[in-house]
Design an enzyme around this catalytic site. Structure first.
Site, PDB file in Angstrom:
ATOM      1  N   TYR A  15       0.821  -1.220   0.000  1.00 50.53           N
ATOM      2  CA  TYR A  15       0.000   0.000   0.000  1.00 50.53           C
ATOM      3  C   TYR A  15       0.854   1.269   0.000  1.00 50.53           C
ATOM      4  O   TYR A  15       0.559   2.224   0.724  1.00 50.53           O
ATOM      5  CB  TYR A  15      -0.947   0.012   1.202  1.00 50.53           C
ATOM      6  CG  TYR A  15      -1.794  -1.223   1.348  1.00 50.53           C
ATOM      7  CD1 TYR A  15      -2.595  -1.669   0.302  1.00 50.53           C
ATOM      8  CD2 TYR A  15      -1.799  -1.954   2.532  1.00 50.53           C
ATOM      9  CE1 TYR A  15      -3.388  -2.806   0.431  1.00 50.53           C
ATOM     10  CE2 TYR A  15      -2.578  -3.092   2.677  1.00 50.53           C
ATOM     11  CZ  TYR A  15      -3.369  -3.518   1.617  1.00 50.53           C
ATOM     12  OH  TYR A  15      -4.139  -4.643   1.753  1.00 50.53           O
ATOM     13  N   TYR A 143     -14.700  -5.001   2.313  1.00 51.47           N
ATOM     14  CA  TYR A 143     -13.345  -5.372   1.919  1.00 51.47           C
ATOM     15  C   TYR A 143     -13.117  -6.811   2.352  1.00 51.47           C
ATOM     16  O   TYR A 143     -13.368  -7.170   3.510  1.00 51.47           O
ATOM     17  CB  TYR A 143     -12.309  -4.459   2.570  1.00 51.47           C
ATOM     18  CG  TYR A 143     -10.888  -4.927   2.347  1.00 51.47           C
ATOM     19  CD1 TYR A 143     -10.208  -4.592   1.189  1.00 51.47           C
ATOM     20  CD2 TYR A 143     -10.250  -5.730   3.285  1.00 51.47           C
ATOM     21  CE1 TYR A 143      -8.908  -5.043   0.967  1.00 51.47           C
ATOM     22  CE2 TYR A 143      -8.953  -6.185   3.070  1.00 51.47           C
ATOM     23  CZ  TYR A 143      -8.301  -5.839   1.919  1.00 51.47           C
ATOM     24  OH  TYR A 143      -7.026  -6.292   1.691  1.00 51.47           O
ATOM     25  N   ASP A 237     -17.471 -12.934   7.042  1.00 55.04           N
ATOM     26  CA  ASP A 237     -16.031 -12.711   7.009  1.00 55.04           C
ATOM     27  C   ASP A 237     -15.624 -12.100   8.357  1.00 55.04           C
ATOM     28  O   ASP A 237     -15.733 -10.893   8.569  1.00 55.04           O
ATOM     29  CB  ASP A 237     -15.685 -11.780   5.843  1.00 55.04           C
ATOM     30  CG  ASP A 237     -14.198 -11.504   5.734  1.00 55.04           C
ATOM     31  OD1 ASP A 237     -13.453 -11.891   6.654  1.00 55.04           O
ATOM     32  OD2 ASP A 237     -13.783 -10.881   4.737  1.00 55.04           O
ATOM     33  N   LYS A 266      -6.072 -13.197  10.980  1.00 53.25           N
ATOM     34  CA  LYS A 266      -5.549 -12.116  11.808  1.00 53.25           C
ATOM     35  C   LYS A 266      -5.269 -12.549  13.242  1.00 53.25           C
ATOM     36  O   LYS A 266      -4.202 -13.063  13.531  1.00 53.25           O
ATOM     37  CB  LYS A 266      -6.456 -10.887  11.719  1.00 53.25           C
ATOM     38  CG  LYS A 266      -6.421 -10.243  10.320  1.00 53.25           C
ATOM     39  CD  LYS A 266      -6.797  -8.815  10.334  1.00 53.25           C
ATOM     40  CE  LYS A 266      -6.718  -8.192   8.940  1.00 53.25           C
ATOM     41  NZ  LYS A 266      -5.348  -7.947   8.478  1.00 53.25           N
TER      42      LYS A 266
END
Length: 418
Positions: A15, A143, A237, A266
């Site tokens: 990014y 996302y 998600d 995560k």
């Protein structure tokens, strides 16, 4: 030339526009909620390394578990071989899930976990002879990852992925059904297009990378009703929201509904090792069973069920069982709400909102997020503003004093900017 300067000639950062990106800060070690830099400075981490280090860095229980596993077996292929950490972890994850969410497919990243969820949703229908239901319904602001399949179910107006429009599969994206107008539009879309759809995917309660946008549990209940009515697979998600971040172990628990597939990553390993999981119902799993190899799920990452990652994940689950993580999240939530609320009166602030261990100050706009990040660094905190928000997602073990330094830095910097 130092390792940083030499490596800078070769590394490609995430990014980041590499022509203008500054040299990143060199980290020597981490401990608890602190990042210790090579120059001796200490930063209080306000985002827990992209939301992963829920127990703080270097928790001794996780560290010991990984060290023990490393001595025995760091990794072995998962095709045709088995190891205890993965089999024990799958049993424990299934026990945390409601209903018949019993089948765990391990991968190595959240994006791939979502890719597997998509494949399961589509192939389960193909295995049953159903053709034409290959689309995934996603939502504005959502996302789900940066791989090709997951980019195709992110918000198409989101800047990171808009360049790839001609490459990506064409999946519908509609507003979340949160109010009368969006509910009507959602229902009308389903009535017209449900025969092309295999699944609905949503980030439950919080759209994370889309701007930390919250929605109520009634939205998830509405999606469950719609999925049942039209025969669609409902995918939650939970890569960001799972493992306590919203105040419950999993966000969907707060809605009292069960998905058909849930994706996790995560915080799964406590921020220690890459690992992800896609958990599906027995009903979906059984659609892949036959005498033909063509109905099998043909997917298998090289480091699937990585033994070190599974050992870390098991140790992380131990900590959720033995230490008061959800109580800590509740305390963090109360403190965030109290200490961020004064930001609401600052010029340029649009909203302040808190859910669990997520605190958000939304601006009317941030002209230069990297510059704002550098200003926050001068306060001794590691916070990464993006889009129009300055947010906190600290480790659950952060001290009240360190959390106050984070919230105080945000208020001070925004006040001075105003």
């Amino acid at each position: 030339m130092s390792w940083l300067e030499e490596g800078w000639r070769h590394v490609w950062l995430p990014y980041a526009q590499m022509r203008t990106a500054p040299l990143p800060m060199a980290v020597a070690r981490t401990e608890g909620a602190r990042i210790i830099l090579e120059d001796g400075r200490e930063l209080i981490d306000g985002i827990a390394s992209w939301w992963t280090a829920c127990h703080g860095y270097n928790h001794p229980h996780i560290r010991r578990a990984v060290a023990t596993q490393l001595e025995a077996m760091p990794h072995v292929m998962f095709g045709g071989l088995a190891h205890e950490p993965a089999y024990r972890l799958s049993t424990r994850l299934a026990a945390l899930m409601p209903g018949d969410l019993n089948r765990v497919f391990f991968t190595d990243s959240g994006s791939v976990a979502v890719e597997v969820a998509i494949k399961i949703a589509v192939q389960s229908r193909l295995n049953q002879g159903v053709r034409g239901r290959t689309k995934i319904l996603a939502f504005s602001g959502g996302y789900h990852g940066d791989t090709i399949g997951t980019m195709a179910i992110c918000d198409p107006e989101e800047g990171m992925h808009s360049l790839f429009t001609g490459l990506l599969p064409d999946n519908p994206v509609v507003p979340l059904p949160k109010d009368a107008a969006s509910i009507a539009a959602f229902e009308a879309f389903l009535e017209r297009h449900h025969k092309t759809l295999a699944a609905i995917i949503v980030e439950p309660l919080v759209q994370g990378a889309g701007g930390m946008v919250f929605h109520g549990p009634e939205v998830l209940q509405r999606l469950r009703v719609a999925a049942d009515h039209y025969g669609l697979t409902l995918i939650f998600d939970e890569i960001f929201t799972g493992f306590g971040r919203t105040g419950a172990m999993f966000a969907f628990e707060q809605a009292g509904v069960m998905p058909d597939i849930v994706t996790l990553s995560k915080a799964l390993t406590g921020g220690t090792s890459p690992l992800a999981a896609t958990i599906a119902t027995d009903r979906l799993f059984e659609t892949f069973l036959s005498d033909s190899p063509m109905t099998a799920l043909m997917h298998g990452p090289t480091y699937m069920a990585h033994a070190l990652g599974c050992a870390a994940a098991n140790a992380s689950l131990d900590l959720f069982e033995s230490e008061p993580r959800l109580v800590q999240v509740a305390a963090i939530s109360t403190q965030l709400a109290r200490e961020l609320e004064p930001c609401r009166n600052l010029p340029g602030v649009k909203d302040v909102r808190v859910m669990g261990a997520i605190g958000v100050v939304q601006m009317h706009g941030i002209k230069d997020p990297p510059a704002l990040r550098q200003t926050l660094l001068k306060e001794g905190v590691w916070i990464r503003p993006f889009r129009d928000i300055v947010y906190l997602t600290p480790s659950f073990t952060i001290s009240p004093e360190d959390l106050s330094r984070l919230t105080g830095a945000i208020h001070k910097v925004l006040s001075e900017a105003a």
